[in-house]
Scaffold this motif. Structure first.
Motif, short mmCIF file in Angstrom:
data_model
loop_
_atom_site.label_atom_id
_atom_site.label_comp_id
_atom_site.label_asym_id
_atom_site.label_seq_id
_atom_site.Cartn_x
_atom_site.Cartn_y
_atom_site.Cartn_z
N LYS A 165 0.93 -1.15 -0.07
CA LYS A 165 0.27 0.16 -0.28
C LYS A 165 1.02 1.45 0.03
CE LYS A 165 -3.94 -2.01 2.31
NZ LYS A 165 -3.96 -3.28 2.60
N SER A 166 2.21 1.17 0.42
CA SER A 166 3.01 2.26 0.26
C SER A 166 4.50 2.22 0.14
CB SER A 166 3.37 2.91 2.06
OG SER A 166 3.05 1.95 2.32
N ILE A 167 5.06 2.61 -0.14
CA ILE A 167 6.53 2.57 -0.94
C ILE A 167 7.33 4.07 -0.80
CG2 ILE A 167 6.29 3.69 -2.53
CD1 ILE A 167 8.12 1.28 -4.37
N GLU A 176 4.45 12.45 0.65
CA GLU A 176 4.35 12.49 1.85
C GLU A 176 5.95 12.21 1.89
OE1 GLU A 176 3.83 11.48 6.00
OE2 GLU A 176 2.34 10.81 5.19
N VAL A 177 6.57 13.76 2.14
CA VAL A 177 8.04 13.49 2.17
C VAL A 177 8.44 13.53 3.52
CG1 VAL A 177 9.82 15.39 1.96
CG2 VAL A 177 7.95 15.74 0.19
N ILE A 178 9.94 12.61 3.87
CA ILE A 178 10.50 12.37 5.59
C ILE A 178 11.04 13.73 4.90
CG2 ILE A 178 11.43 10.50 6.91
CD1 ILE A 178 9.72 9.05 5.28
N LYS A 179 11.72 14.30 6.40
CA LYS A 179 12.89 14.78 6.64
C LYS A 179 14.24 14.34 7.48
CE LYS A 179 14.68 19.35 8.08
NZ LYS A 179 14.28 20.55 8.19
N VAL A 180 15.30 13.88 6.74
CA VAL A 180 16.46 13.22 7.19
C VAL A 180 16.63 13.82 8.02
CG1 VAL A 180 18.43 12.24 6.51
CG2 VAL A 180 16.44 12.06 4.71
N ARG A 181 16.83 12.99 9.37
CA ARG A 181 17.86 13.54 10.80
C ARG A 181 18.87 13.74 10.38
NH1 ARG A 181 13.65 9.28 12.42
NH2 ARG A 181 14.96 8.13 11.50
N ILE A 195 -0.49 3.30 -4.84
CA ILE A 195 0.78 2.85 -4.31
C ILE A 195 1.05 4.62 -3.58
CG2 ILE A 195 2.46 1.82 -3.24
CD1 ILE A 195 2.20 0.23 -5.66
N LYS A 196 1.09 3.83 -2.32
CA LYS A 196 1.89 5.75 -1.58
C LYS A 196 2.57 5.95 -1.63
CE LYS A 196 0.59 8.32 2.40
NZ LYS A 196 0.37 8.67 3.85
N THR A 197 3.68 7.25 -1.90
CA THR A 197 4.61 6.68 -2.03
C THR A 197 5.35 7.81 -1.15
OG1 THR A 197 4.46 8.74 -3.91
CG2 THR A 197 4.91 6.66 -4.82
N TYR A 198 6.25 7.83 -0.57
CA TYR A 198 6.88 8.38 0.15
C TYR A 198 9.00 8.72 -0.16
CZ TYR A 198 4.42 6.68 4.51
OH TYR A 198 2.49 7.08 4.52
N ALA A 199 9.52 10.08 0.10
CA ALA A 199 10.51 10.18 -1.08
C ALA A 199 11.05 11.16 1.12
CB ALA A 199 10.09 11.90 -1.89
N LEU A 200 12.90 10.87 0.59
CA LEU A 200 13.33 11.61 1.63
C LEU A 200 14.13 13.03 1.64
CD1 LEU A 200 15.58 8.73 2.36
CD2 LEU A 200 13.49 9.37 3.47
N GLN A 201 13.78 14.45 1.83
CA GLN A 201 14.34 15.02 2.10
C GLN A 201 15.62 15.70 2.59
OE1 GLN A 201 12.13 18.76 4.12
NE2 GLN A 201 12.89 19.48 2.04
#
Length: 498
Positions: free
Chosen positions: A4-6, A48-53, A27-33
């Motif tokens: 359902k997500s990638i 959706e965007v994930i901010k990198v730690r 499929i829901k997509t996630y990217a890394l910022q």
């Protein structure tokens, strides 16, 4: 069952490419910022965007398995797609995904380990009688062993990093006296690029063609090939231009190579997308080179001639779906050429030319597909690959594809940085390329000039050079001869050019 997500563990154009297909599949997509590309173009295509730690990173997040797994678990993402490069052929990432219950969009970690190790891959290929180039027995870990095996194989030889790829850790050695220096350089580059200095030695084949077979397999023993790509236009063992199909393969040869590629997949229990690479000599003898266990940069040319979305098939087969394609269903339709538009100065030996893209435009054309991760105003980060776009240009025949390519490249504009576009313009006009008489030495042996200039550009350059010369003359003789600032003849020529 489809995920359902990638999480796309990559950046740039390949991240966008994966996102587009994933979205079409629901499929829901996630990217890394990343901090290096906080405003990257590819982020706009993700759901959706994930901010990198940043505090947890000692290098690019795309190389950090612990962080990638952590983000997937934290956001309850069901799958990870590695794209190409970075960790795409790292068995450890595939194994961690399997252990954590995350779907890895690629083959099993066992397949990656077996086929990603060139030595193991060749042993497996040899077992089922796939032709091999004469080479070293086992990994070479020191110079004396390299010297002994090189003498046994016979010069010229090719040094290749065991864990290599992308042309890294490779050197051609034609004489024994060149071996020690070349060995040290290759090992140092291999350690720097792959943290592994082990080497292989192969007999070097003069003027081969680089042919690769696209394969697709499921987890139930079904496999097909989607024909070949020709990747012979290279510099420093790195591809610049790819086309599908190849101008040299007959139907008989295509079937032979395709059948052996499928045989290898079935023998090692390979699933999802992969590429089996061969070298083809001047007598049409072919030899297994290696297998890439990921999607290739040049996959769009195969999509163009087959009509198959390779990313969709990769996701479906990785998720356990049975392959619906049969070899008899597949056919070649037309011709496609891919141009890697790199931020490189071709006049300076293809040196990287990073900077800001002031302007970038490509014509609207039914025969053109543009895959890019950049827009005008973008700063090209120095820590990543220099490729800024891929132009995939099609035609009903190879001649038509070349004609379309010349027209489209002539109408394309990139300003602010130097690119490989002038190189492609001169390559497309070279009589040997037009006739399909190419091999991996084409760039260094056939091109007397690696860039193309329009006639008015050549004239303008000559005028500038001549004016500079006359300026020097004026400085030396200005007390003796009355020389004006600009030659009247040059002024007239500039007027015509403008």
């Amino acid at each position: 069952m489809l995920p359902k997500s990638i999480l796309i563990a990559n950046r740039g154009e390949i991240a966008i490419r994966i996102m587009r297909t994933a979205k079409n599949m629901g499929i829901k997509t996630y990217a890394l910022q990343t901090p290096q590309e906080a405003n990257a173009h590819y982020l706009k295509f993700a759901d959706e965007v994930i901010k990198v730690r940043e505090e947890n990173l000692s290098g690019p997040v795309f190389l950090n398995i612990d962080e990638l797994i952590s983000y997937a678990k934290e956001h309850k993402i069901e799958s990870i797609h590695p794209g190409y490069g970075f960790l795409s052929e790292n068995p450890e990432l595939a194994k961690r995904c399997e252990d954590e219950g995350i779907l890895f969009i690629g083959p099993s970690h066992e397949s990656i380990h077996a086929m990603g190790n060139k030595n193991v891959a060749k042993e497996l290929a040899s077992t089922i009688n796939i032709p091999l180039i004469k080479g070293s027995k086992g990994a070479i870990l020191n110079f004396m062993e390299a010297k002994r095996q090189a003498a046994e194989i016979g010069y010229p030889i090719m040094l290749k990093a065991l864990a290599g790829g992308g042309g890294k850790g490779m050197r051609v050695v034609r004489k024994e006296k060149e071996l020690e220096t070349s060995y040290k350089l290759a090992v140092n580059e291999a350690v720097s690029s792959f943290n592994n200095g082990a080497m292989l030695i192969e007999k070097y084949i003069e003027h081969p063609r680089h042919i690769e077979i696209q394969v697709l397999a499921d987890k139930y023993g079904n496999a097909v090939h989607l024909f070949e790509r020709e990747c012979s236009i290279q510099r420093k063992h790195q591809k610049l231009l790819e086309e599908a199909p190849s101008a040299v393969l007959t139907e008989k040869l295509r079937k032979q190579m395709g059948d052996l590629a499928i045989k290898l997949c079935k023998y090692v229990g390979y699933s999802t997308l992969g590429t089996v690479e061969f070298l083809l000599d001047s007598q049409n003898n072919f030899y297994f080179l290696e297998m890439n266990t990921r999607v290739q940069v040049e996959h769009p040319v195969t999509e163009a001639i087959s009509g198959i979305d390779l990313i969709e098939q990769q996701i479906r087969t990785a998720a356990g779906e049975k392959l619906q394609l049969k070899q008899s269903d597949l056919s070649i339709n037309g011709w496609a050429i891919e141009f890697r538009i790199n931020a490189e100065d071709v006049q300076a030996g293809f040196a990287p030319n990073f900077g800001i893209i002031d302007e970038m435009s490509f014509p609207e054309d039914p025969n053109l597909r543009v895959d890019t991760g950049f827009v005008p105003g973008t700063v090209i980060p120095t820590m990543y690959d220099s490729m800024i776009a891929k132009l995939i240009i099609t035609g009903k025949t190879r001649s038509e594809a070349i004609e379309n390519s010349i027209r489209i490249l002539d109408a394309s504009t990139v300003k602010g940085i130097k690119t490989t576009i002038p190189f492609f313009k001169t390559t497309l006009r070279h009589p040997d390329f037009v006739r399909g008489k190419i091999d991996t030495s084409f760039v260094q042996d056939k091109l007397t000039q690696t860039f193309y200039q329009e006639k008015n550009e050549e004239m303008a350059a000559a005028m500038i050079a001549l004016q500079a010369y006359l300026d020097e003359v004026r400085k030396i003789e200005e007390d003796e001869v009355g020389v004006t600032n600009a030659s009247p003849w040059i002024s007239r020529m500039w007027h015509k050019l403008s």
